[in-house]
Scaffold this motif. Structure first.
Motif, PDB file in Angstrom:
ATOM      1  N   MET A   1       0.814  -1.303  -0.277  1.00 41.78           N
ATOM      2  CA  MET A   1      -0.082  -0.034  -0.006  1.00 41.78           C
ATOM      3  C   MET A   1       0.798   1.211  -0.111  1.00 41.78           C
ATOM      4  O   MET A   1       0.258   2.490   0.147  1.00 41.78           O
ATOM      5  N   GLY A   2       2.171   1.088  -0.041  1.00 43.27           N
ATOM      6  CA  GLY A   2       3.081   2.086   0.049  1.00 43.27           C
ATOM      7  C   GLY A   2       3.523   2.624   1.396  1.00 43.27           C
ATOM      8  O   GLY A   2       4.004   3.786   1.548  1.00 43.27           O
ATOM      9  N   PHE A   3       3.422   2.015   2.234  1.00 44.15           N
ATOM     10  CA  PHE A   3       3.857   2.439   3.660  1.00 44.15           C
ATOM     11  C   PHE A   3       4.860   1.249   4.269  1.00 44.15           C
ATOM     12  O   PHE A   3       4.714   0.137   4.567  1.00 44.15           O
ATOM     13  N   GLU A   4       6.154   1.857   4.090  1.00 42.93           N
ATOM     14  CA  GLU A   4       7.242   0.917   4.694  1.00 42.93           C
ATOM     15  C   GLU A   4       7.511   0.989   6.240  1.00 42.93           C
ATOM     16  O   GLU A   4       7.602   2.225   6.554  1.00 42.93           O
ATOM     17  N   ALA A   5       7.389   0.164   7.022  1.00 42.82           N
ATOM     18  CA  ALA A   5       7.778   0.109   8.228  1.00 42.82           C
ATOM     19  C   ALA A   5       8.079  -1.024   9.125  1.00 42.82           C
ATOM     20  O   ALA A   5       7.779  -2.030   8.552  1.00 42.82           O
ATOM     21  N   GLY A   6       8.764  -0.857  10.054  1.00 42.75           N
ATOM     22  CA  GLY A   6       9.273  -2.116  10.583  1.00 42.75           C
ATOM     23  C   GLY A   6       8.329  -2.863  11.656  1.00 42.75           C
ATOM     24  O   GLY A   6       7.329  -2.415  11.902  1.00 42.75           O
ATOM     25  N   ARG A   7       8.447  -4.013  11.797  1.00 40.12           N
ATOM     26  CA  ARG A   7       7.474  -5.007  12.676  1.00 40.12           C
ATOM     27  C   ARG A   7       7.336  -4.295  14.056  1.00 40.12           C
ATOM     28  O   ARG A   7       6.268  -4.202  14.586  1.00 40.12           O
ATOM     29  N   ASP A   8       8.198  -3.757  14.488  1.00 42.10           N
ATOM     30  CA  ASP A   8       8.049  -3.320  15.977  1.00 42.10           C
ATOM     31  C   ASP A   8       7.434  -2.089  16.089  1.00 42.10           C
ATOM     32  O   ASP A   8       6.528  -2.223  16.852  1.00 42.10           O
ATOM     33  N   ARG A   9       7.608  -1.180  14.960  1.00 39.66           N
ATOM     34  CA  ARG A   9       6.700   0.027  14.829  1.00 39.66           C
ATOM     35  C   ARG A   9       5.087  -0.288  14.607  1.00 39.66           C
ATOM     36  O   ARG A   9       4.424   0.193  15.392  1.00 39.66           O
ATOM     37  N   ILE A  10       5.020  -1.159  13.722  1.00 38.57           N
ATOM     38  CA  ILE A  10       3.524  -1.667  13.528  1.00 38.57           C
ATOM     39  C   ILE A  10       2.918  -2.549  14.548  1.00 38.57           C
ATOM     40  O   ILE A  10       1.757  -2.166  14.909  1.00 38.57           O
ATOM     41  N   ASP A  11       3.908  -3.152  15.377  1.00 43.17           N
ATOM     42  CA  ASP A  11       3.306  -3.675  16.543  1.00 43.17           C
ATOM     43  C   ASP A  11       2.854  -2.936  17.527  1.00 43.17           C
ATOM     44  O   ASP A  11       1.780  -3.031  18.142  1.00 43.17           O
ATOM     45  N   ARG A  12       3.658  -1.822  17.661  1.00 42.40           N
ATOM     46  CA  ARG A  12       3.360  -0.775  18.922  1.00 42.40           C
ATOM     47  C   ARG A  12       2.053   0.032  18.424  1.00 42.40           C
ATOM     48  O   ARG A  12       1.171   0.150  19.391  1.00 42.40           O
ATOM     49  N   LEU A  13       2.046   0.448  16.990  1.00 39.60           N
ATOM     50  CA  LEU A  13       0.731   1.183  16.882  1.00 39.60           C
ATOM     51  C   LEU A  13      -0.363   0.188  16.621  1.00 39.60           C
ATOM     52  O   LEU A  13      -1.577   0.663  17.121  1.00 39.60           O
ATOM     53  N   ARG A  14      -0.476  -0.946  16.446  1.00 40.71           N
ATOM     54  CA  ARG A  14      -1.413  -1.873  16.776  1.00 40.71           C
ATOM     55  C   ARG A  14      -2.039  -2.007  18.013  1.00 40.71           C
ATOM     56  O   ARG A  14      -3.359  -2.074  18.328  1.00 40.71           O
ATOM     57  N   ARG A  15      -1.125  -2.089  19.009  1.00 43.88           N
ATOM     58  CA  ARG A  15      -1.504  -2.120  20.440  1.00 43.88           C
ATOM     59  C   ARG A  15      -1.823  -0.871  20.929  1.00 43.88           C
ATOM     60  O   ARG A  15      -3.087  -1.091  21.702  1.00 43.88           O
ATOM     61  N   GLN A  16      -1.491   0.120  20.478  1.00 50.18           N
ATOM     62  CA  GLN A  16      -2.269   1.441  20.808  1.00 50.18           C
ATOM     63  C   GLN A  16      -3.521   1.462  20.331  1.00 50.18           C
ATOM     64  O   GLN A  16      -4.520   2.109  21.120  1.00 50.18           O
TER      65      GLN A  16
END
Length: 388
Positions: A171-186
């Motif tokens: 979708m055009g959004f490059e991000a690390g797994r830890d960052r994605i995991d943090r935002l998902r938890r938020q």
């Protein structure tokens, strides 16, 4: 000689007040105060007749009310502090900015002064931070949150962080797994998970059983080299709906399936004919199933011979010999069936057909395929063969 115990006028006034205004029985009030019930009863009678002096008691009652109010306030603050620490414990080792963000997010639940004190940050610094424009990183996080929410919905709430990462990249959004995991938890996002089990294999028969050709070595080199098949059940208000399916081990694609109200040889025959009709496998394909009577039936064996396939069957009671299709059953039920209640078999059929044809075969990313969908993986394979 036993001495008679005396009580201050102030205490007597408060005791009478407790008995008359708190709705307690004389026995309960006396027990709480640690005095004889008869003594308290005498004080109550005396107060009603006007024998108890009101002035000293009134002054003492006012002082006690003020003290009670102070204690209640301290207790409320202590509880707030406890709740702040309990909720913000993961942030205690984080930076100041993360703590400010937590205070801002929870300021409708906890007073800012209490939250700042318990997180060891400056209240003035917090208000100064609130007045700043969001940093570039924070703005990126907000955009990424929107993308995560959209991807979570698009993938039917079934993706964990590993599969969500390539979906976001597409979708055009490059991000690390830890960052994605943090935002998902938020955001409180979690993927669906639920498991059940019901045996559908009837192997207590005297029909001929094929040799286990695979031996748990699931390493085909091209599509239509190894298919694994099985039958599972779907609960509906009308009764069980049975699903027979065949899975291509190389591409993970469900190449053929059929559904019906009965678990018969005709059901598995329909699934096989559908797979052959759409995929036209070459001679020599290995067709692996369990020892169910439907697959051991002569009519089904004749069909395998007609299509020039090699039959292979699992050892008795060993589900790992047929792991690829068992894995699909787990995926289907975890991501779809266990989160629905089907009124009719027709409703279940439509739901499962849409899941297989649209989502599983053409959209769902598989880690074993480099996070590609089965149809895309197969297309890339044939493209590379033609290019070679």
């Amino acid at each position: 000689m036993k001495t008679r115990k005396t009580y201050p006028v102030e205490f007597r006034a408060e005791a009478v007040k407790l008995a008359l205004e708190q709705g307690l029985s004389l026995e309960e009030a006396a027990r709480r105060l640690g005095i004889p019930k008869g003594t308290l009863a005498n004080w109550v009678v005396a107060s009603k007749s006007g024998d108890v002096k009101a002035a000293p008691g009134a002054r003492s009652a006012s002082a006690l009310e003020a003290e009670n109010a102070r204690l209640r306030k301290e207790l409320a603050e202590a509880r707030l502090e406890r709740d702040v620490i309990k909720k913000a414990r993961p942030l205690l080792c984080s930076g100041v900015t993360a703590r400010y963000a937590w205070v801002e997010e929870h300021r409708n639940l906890f007073p800012v002064v209490v939250a700042c004190r318990m997180l060891a940050v400056s209240r003035a610094g917090f208000y100064d931070w609130c007045g700043r424009a969001p940093s570039a990183r924070q703005q990126e996080d907000e955009r990424l949150k929107v993308a995560i929410r959209a991807a979570h919905t698009k993938t039917r709430e079934t993706y964990g962080v590993r599969r969500l990462q390539p979906e976001l990249a597409a979708m055009g959004f490059e991000a690390g797994r830890d960052r994605i995991d943090r935002l998902r938890r938020q955001m409180g996002i979690r993927c669906r998970q639920k498991r059940k089990f019901k045996a559908t294999t009837h192997s207590a028969h005297t029909l001929p059983v094929a040799e286990n050709v695979l031996g748990q070595v699931f390493e085909p080199t091209r599509p239509n080299e190894v298919w694994t098949g099985d039958i599972t059940y779907i609960p509906t208000d009308e009764g069980w709906l049975y699903l027979a399916a065949l899975k291509d081990v190389f591409s993970c694609e469900i190449v053929g399936y059929a559904m019906g109200a009965r678990m018969t040889t005709e059901l598995v025959r329909k699934a096989l004919c559908r797979a052959v009709h759409y995929h036209r496998p070459p001679s020599g394909l290995i067709h692996h199933t369990d020892r169910g009577s439907q697959y051991c039936a002569k009519t089904y064996g004749d069909l395998l011979t007609q299509f020039k396939m090699h039959g292979s069957m699992s050892r008795k009671g060993n589900c790992f010999d047929n792991a690829p299709i068992e894995s699909f059953w787990g995926t289907l039920k975890n991501e779809l069936v266990h989160h629905r209640r089907y009124t009719t078999r027709a409703e279940a059929e439509a739901s499962i057909r849409e899941y297989i044809e649209i989502f599983y075969n053409r959209q769902r990313r598989h880690s074993r395929l480099g996070y590609l969908a089965p149809a895309e993986f197969t297309q890339k394979y044939w493209g590379s063969v033609e290019a070679a």
